[in-house]
Enzyme design. Structure first.
Site, PDB file in Angstrom:
ATOM      1  N   LYS A  95     -18.362  -8.063-130.478  1.00 17.34           N
ATOM      2  CA  LYS A  95     -19.723  -7.525-130.414  1.00 17.34           C
ATOM      3  C   LYS A  95     -20.313  -7.433-131.819  1.00 17.34           C
ATOM      4  O   LYS A  95     -21.410  -7.895-132.076  1.00 17.34           O
ATOM      5  CB  LYS A  95     -19.691  -6.154-129.729  1.00 17.34           C
ATOM      6  CG  LYS A  95     -21.036  -5.483-129.669  1.00 17.34           C
ATOM      7  CD  LYS A  95     -20.974  -4.175-128.904  1.00 17.34           C
ATOM      8  CE  LYS A  95     -22.280  -3.416-129.100  1.00 17.34           C
ATOM      9  NZ  LYS A  95     -22.316  -2.141-128.396  1.00 17.34           N
ATOM     10  N   GLY A 114     -18.899  -2.048-125.917  1.00 17.01           N
ATOM     11  CA  GLY A 114     -17.772  -2.984-125.953  1.00 17.01           C
ATOM     12  C   GLY A 114     -16.933  -2.935-124.681  1.00 17.01           C
ATOM     13  O   GLY A 114     -16.609  -3.963-124.080  1.00 17.01           O
ATOM     14  N   ARG A 115     -16.599  -1.734-124.234  1.00 18.50           N
ATOM     15  CA  ARG A 115     -15.718  -1.607-123.059  1.00 18.50           C
ATOM     16  C   ARG A 115     -16.470  -1.834-121.745  1.00 18.50           C
ATOM     17  O   ARG A 115     -15.882  -1.752-120.671  1.00 18.50           O
ATOM     18  CB  ARG A 115     -15.019  -0.250-123.076  1.00 18.50           C
ATOM     19  CG  ARG A 115     -15.949   0.949-123.189  1.00 18.50           C
ATOM     20  CD  ARG A 115     -15.178   2.217-123.535  1.00 18.50           C
ATOM     21  NE  ARG A 115     -16.047   3.346-123.834  1.00 18.50           N
ATOM     22  CZ  ARG A 115     -16.572   3.605-125.011  1.00 18.50           C
ATOM     23  NH1 ARG A 115     -16.354   2.804-126.032  1.00 18.50           N
ATOM     24  NH2 ARG A 115     -17.332   4.671-125.189  1.00 18.50           N
ATOM     25  N   GLU A 125      -9.417  -7.268-137.180  1.00 11.25           N
ATOM     26  CA  GLU A 125      -8.364  -7.990-136.452  1.00 11.25           C
ATOM     27  C   GLU A 125      -8.890  -9.341-135.970  1.00 11.25           C
ATOM     28  O   GLU A 125      -8.235 -10.377-136.106  1.00 11.25           O
ATOM     29  CB  GLU A 125      -7.887  -7.183-135.233  1.00 11.25           C
ATOM     30  CG  GLU A 125      -7.136  -5.904-135.544  1.00 11.25           C
ATOM     31  CD  GLU A 125      -8.045  -4.704-135.743  1.00 11.25           C
ATOM     32  OE1 GLU A 125      -9.277  -4.897-135.953  1.00 11.25           O
ATOM     33  OE2 GLU A 125      -7.536  -3.571-135.700  1.00 11.25           O
ATOM     34  N   GLU A 128     -11.452   5.648-123.964  1.00 14.71           N
ATOM     35  CA  GLU A 128     -12.385   5.523-125.090  1.00 14.71           C
ATOM     36  C   GLU A 128     -13.721   6.175-124.715  1.00 14.71           C
ATOM     37  O   GLU A 128     -14.439   6.662-125.577  1.00 14.71           O
ATOM     38  CB  GLU A 128     -12.587   4.036-125.462  1.00 14.71           C
ATOM     39  CG  GLU A 128     -13.153   3.844-126.861  1.00 14.71           C
ATOM     40  CD  GLU A 128     -13.036   2.413-127.375  1.00 14.71           C
ATOM     41  OE1 GLU A 128     -12.122   2.107-128.157  1.00 14.71           O
ATOM     42  OE2 GLU A 128     -13.886   1.581-127.002  1.00 14.71           O
ATOM     43  N   HIS A 172      10.565   1.661-109.038  1.00 13.81           N
ATOM     44  CA  HIS A 172      11.930   1.604-109.535  1.00 13.81           C
ATOM     45  C   HIS A 172      12.018   2.041-110.989  1.00 13.81           C
ATOM     46  O   HIS A 172      13.000   1.739-111.668  1.00 13.81           O
ATOM     47  CB  HIS A 172      12.491   0.193-109.346  1.00 13.81           C
ATOM     48  CG  HIS A 172      12.607  -0.154-107.892  1.00 13.81           C
ATOM     49  ND1 HIS A 172      13.719   0.161-107.138  1.00 13.81           N
ATOM     50  CD2 HIS A 172      11.718  -0.717-107.045  1.00 13.81           C
ATOM     51  CE1 HIS A 172      13.511  -0.226-105.888  1.00 13.81           C
ATOM     52  NE2 HIS A 172      12.308  -0.764-105.806  1.00 13.81           N
ATOM     53  N   LYS A 217      -9.453   2.938-138.934  1.00 15.38           N
ATOM     54  CA  LYS A 217      -9.928   1.674-139.530  1.00 15.38           C
ATOM     55  C   LYS A 217     -10.168   1.868-141.027  1.00 15.38           C
ATOM     56  O   LYS A 217      -9.764   1.041-141.849  1.00 15.38           O
ATOM     57  CB  LYS A 217     -11.261   1.253-138.895  1.00 15.38           C
ATOM     58  CG  LYS A 217     -11.185   0.769-137.470  1.00 15.38           C
ATOM     59  CD  LYS A 217     -12.563   0.239-137.058  1.00 15.38           C
ATOM     60  CE  LYS A 217     -12.704   0.083-135.568  1.00 15.38           C
ATOM     61  NZ  LYS A 217     -14.053  -0.244-135.143  1.00 15.38           N
TER      62      LYS A 217
HETATM   63  O1  F6P Z   1     -11.818   0.062-130.900  1.00 18.81           O
HETATM   64  C1  F6P Z   1     -13.155   0.206-131.213  1.00 18.81           C
HETATM   65  C2  F6P Z   1     -13.987  -0.918-130.733  1.00 18.81           C
HETATM   66  O2  F6P Z   1     -15.222  -0.785-131.332  1.00 18.81           O
HETATM   67  C3  F6P Z   1     -14.116  -1.007-129.222  1.00 18.81           C
HETATM   68  O3  F6P Z   1     -15.028  -0.117-128.707  1.00 18.81           O
HETATM   69  C4  F6P Z   1     -14.500  -2.427-129.047  1.00 18.81           C
HETATM   70  O4  F6P Z   1     -14.355  -2.841-127.725  1.00 18.81           O
HETATM   71  C5  F6P Z   1     -13.517  -3.076-130.001  1.00 18.81           C
HETATM   72  O5  F6P Z   1     -13.454  -2.188-131.101  1.00 18.81           O
HETATM   73  C6  F6P Z   1     -13.886  -4.454-130.466  1.00 18.81           C
HETATM   74  O6  F6P Z   1     -15.120  -4.481-131.125  1.00 18.81           O
HETATM   75  P1  F6P Z   1     -15.902  -5.811-131.380  1.00 18.81           P
HETATM   76  O7  F6P Z   1     -16.225  -6.419-130.061  1.00 18.81           O
HETATM   77  O8  F6P Z   1     -17.135  -5.427-132.139  1.00 18.81           O
HETATM   78  O9  F6P Z   1     -15.015  -6.729-132.188  1.00 18.81           O
END
Ligand code: F6P
Length: 550
Positions: A211, A273-274, A217, A359, A390, A514
C-alpha cells in the site's frame, strides 16, 4: 454519537444490566437451555447468503441477546456502520474514510468520499486487472525473452500478503494448475530463496504489493528479486517492465523503485491494509482463478455487506457474532477466540483473521485517547479442526479456560477430489459435528460411571461441557462463499470496535518496532553505537556480533 456525548462504556445502564444478567445466569448450562426450549436450535440459527449460522450452542438466552442488542444500540453501532458505508472519515487518528465495502460495490453504485464517487475508479482498476490477468493466463503477456510467464510471485507483507496467500490456498481447486503461484513476505532471505530457487526467471512475474511502497521487508525482498531476475536473464533494467508489476497507493515510490506506473494497479488511502485483499492487492489471486471467479468472490462480499447494512438487528449475523464476542470477552473474561475450519483449504484462514481482528481491535485507548477499562480484542488463533483435535483440543475440552470457537464446515468436498478421497468427507464432517456436541454438552460423571469406568478415573473422563461454539455451515467452498466469510468477519470486528469505542482502522502499535529496527540495524552490521539502547538489548547485540564473528 460524538465523542463528548458518549458515556464511558462500562458506566452505561446497558453494561450494568449485562453484568447483573451474567450473575443471574451463572451456572445455567447448555443442557438446561436446550431442555427448556425444544425449538432452540431452529430459533438460534440465522442465514446470510450461503452461510447457515447456528449459534444455539452459546451460553445465551433471549434475554442475553436482547441486552447485548441494547448495548449495541447504546453505543450506536448502527450509526457508525452507516457512517462507514457513507464514506465519513471514521478512522479518526489517520483522518481517513473506511470504504473497503466500495471495493465490491456493483458498477453504477454511488459511494462518495470527499465529494467524489469512488466506484468508477474501483471498476476501472478491476477492468485493468482483468485485462492484465487474461493476458497472463492466455500467454499473450510474455517475459523479456518472449516466453510465457507461468510463475507468479507476490511480494508483500501483512495485508499485502495474508489475503491473497490465504485465498489462493482456499480456492486452489479453482486455479489454473499450470501456474505456479508463490508468496514471499518474510525479510528473512530464506523466504525469497525458497520461493524462487526452482523457478526459471524467463517465466517469472513478480507482483510487488505494498500500500505504502515504503515497507522495508517488501522493498528489500523486491530489490533482491529484481537482482535475481536480472542476473538470471543476464539483462539490464529494461527487462523489469515485463516481469514486475506493482500494487500500491503510492505512484511516486513505485516509480522510484523502477517499475513503470503503466504497470501499477492502484488503490486508495480509504482501503486499510488488512481490508485490501479485494482491491488490486488481489491481483495474484485474480491471475490464478481468473477475473470471473474473482468477480464472484466480490459479489459474495457484497451480499454480506448488504445484509450487515440492511438486516434487522435480530437477524443481523455480523452484529450477532460481534456481540457474542463482547459477551464472552467482557462478561465471561474469555481472553481468546478460536477459529477452527474443517477444510484443508482454509488452512491459512485463521492467520488471515489474526491480522484482521488483532491489528484492528488490539487497542487500549478509546477514540478520545482515554485508556479503556474494559477488555478489547481477543487473541485469535486456530488451525484446521481435525489436526487441532489431536493437538490442542484437550485444553479446550478439559482445561481451565473458556475459549469460544467458530467451527466452519462444508457439505460438499471440493469438486476435483477423486471419488475415494471425496468419500472421506463424511468422516471429516462427522468430527465437525461431534466436536461441537462434545464441547457443548460434555459428559457428566454419572454418564462416565454408567460406562463402567473405575471411580478413580471418573473425574479424568468427565467433560464439563458448556464450551460455546458457533457453527457456520455452507454447501461448498466457492469464491462467493469465501467472500461472504471474509465480509462476515470484517463486520464482526467492526461491531466489536464500535462497542468498545476504539479506532479499529489504525495500527500505531506496529510503528515502534519498525523505528527501533532501523536504529539497531547499523549496530549489527558495523557495530555502531545505538543511543539509548537498554542494557539487555546491548548485551544481546554484542553476543550476536560475537556469534557472527564480527
Ligand atoms: O504491519 C503494519 C502494516 O502497515 C499493515 O497494516 C499492512 O498490512 C502491512 O504493514 C503492509 O503494509 P504495506 O502494504 O504498506 O507494505
Amino acid at each position: 454519537m460524538n465523542a463528548e456525548s458518549r458515556t464511558r462504556l462500562d458506566r452505561t445502564p446497558e453494561w450494568t444490566a449485562l453484568v447483573k444478567h451474567r450473575e443471574e445466569q451463572d451456572g445455567v448450562g447448555l443442557r438446561e437451555l436446550f431442555a427448556a426450549d425444544p425449538e432452540r436450535a431452529a430459533r438460534y440459527t440465522l442465514q446470510v447468503g450461503d452461510l447457515h449460522v447456528d449459534h444455539s450452542k452459546h451460553l445465551v438466552t433471549d434475554e442475553t441477546l436482547r441486552l447485548l442488542r441494547d448495548l449495541a444500540r447504546a453505543t450506536d453501532v448502527e450509526g457508525l456502520r452507516d457512517a462507514m458505508f457513507r464514506g465519513d472519515r471514521i478512522n479518526t487518528t489517520e483522518d481517513r474514510a473506511v470504504l473497503h465495502t466500495a471495493l465490491r460495490a456493483p458498477r453504477g453504485t454511488v459511494v462518495e468520499t470527499g465529494g467524489e464517487d469512488v466506484v468508477p475508479g474501483v471498476h476501472a482498476v478491476l477492468d485493468r486487472m482483468a485485462a492484465f490477468s487474461a493476458k497472463v493466463r492466455s500467454g499473450e503477456w510474455t517475459g523479456h525473452t518472449g516466453k510465457r510467464l507461468t510463475n507468479i510471485v507476490n511480494i508483500g507483507i501483512g495485508g499485502s500478503d495474508l489475503g491473497p496467500a490465504m485465498a489462493y490456498e482456499v480456492l486452489r481447486s479453482f486455479t489454473d494448475r499450470e501456474l505456479t503461484v508463490r508468496f514471499v513476505s518474510n525479510v528473512d532471505g530464506a523466504d525469497l530463496h525458497e520461493a524462487v530457487r526452482d523457478l526459471d526467471p524467463e517465466r517469472t512475474l513478480f507482483i510487488v504489493a505494498s500500500k505504502t511502497f515504503t515497507t522495508i521487508e517488501t522493498i528489500t525482498n523486491a530489490t533482491s528479486a529484481r537482482d535475481w531476475l536480472l542476473t538470471g536473464l543476464n539483462a539490464g533494467q529494461e527487462a523489469v517492465a515485463r516481469h514486475f508489476v506493482a500494487l500500491s497507493t503510492n505512484a511516486g515510490k513505485v516509480e522510484d523503485f523502477g517499475i513503470d506506473t503503466a504497470n501499477m494497479f492502484e488503490f486508495w488511502d480509504w482501503v486499510g491494509g488488512r481490508y485490501s485483499f479485494d482491491s488490486a492487492i488481489g491481483l495474484s489471486l485474480m491471475i490464478a482463478i481468473g477475473p470471473e471467479r474473482f468477480q464472484e468472490m466480490l459479489d459474495g462480499f457484497h451480499t454480506v455487506d448488504r445484509h450487515f447494512r440492511e438486516a434487522p438487528a435480530e437477524e443481523n449475523v455480523p452484529l450477532l457474532l460481534g456481540l457474542l464476542g463482547v459477551w464472552y470477552g467482557n462478561f465471561h473474561d474469555a481472553q481468546s477466540h478460536a477459529v477452527l475450519p474443517y477444510s484443508h483449504y482454509l488452512a491459512k484462514f485463521t492467520a488471515y483473521l489474526q491480522q484482521l481482528d488483532m491489528e484492528s481491535n488490539g487497542k487500549s485507548v478509546d477514540r478520545d485517547g482515554e485508556p479503556v477499562s474494559w477488555q478489547t480484542g481477543p487473541v485469535v488463533w486456530g488451525t484446521p479442526g481435525t489436526n487441532g483435535q489431536h493437538a490442542y483440543y484437550q485444553l479446550i475440552h478439559q482445561g481451565t479456560k473458556l475459549i469460544p470457537a467458530d467451527f466452519i464446515g462444508f457439505a460438499e468436498p471440493v469438486a476435483d477430489l477423486a471419488p475415494g478421497l471425496a468419500a472421506q468427507h463424511d468422516l471429516l464432517m462427522a468430527n465437525f459435528f461431534a466436536q461441537t456436541q462434545a464441547l457443548a454438552f460434555g459428559r457428566t460423571p454419572d454418564e462416565v460411571r454408567a460406562e463402567g469406568v473405575p471411580e478413580e478415573l471418573v473425574p479424568h473422563k468427565t467433560f464439563r461441557g458448556d464450551h460455546p461454539t458457533t457453527t457456520i455451515l455452507a454447501k461448498e467452498l466457492t469464491p462467493s462463499v469465501l467472500g461472504q466469510l471474509i465480509a462476515l468477519y470484517e463486520h464482526k470486528v467492526f461491531v466489536q470496535g464500535a462497542v468498545w469505542n476504539i479506532d479499529s482502522f489504525d495500527q500505531w502499535g506496529v510503528e515502534l518496532g519498525k523505528v527501533l529496527a532501523k536504529r539497531v540495524e547499523p549496530a549489527l552490521t558495523d557495530g555502531a553505537e545505538v543511543p539509548g539502547l537498554d542494557a539487555s538489548s546491548k548485551a544481546l547485540v554484542a553476543k550476536y556480533r560475537e556469534l557472527r564473528g564480527r
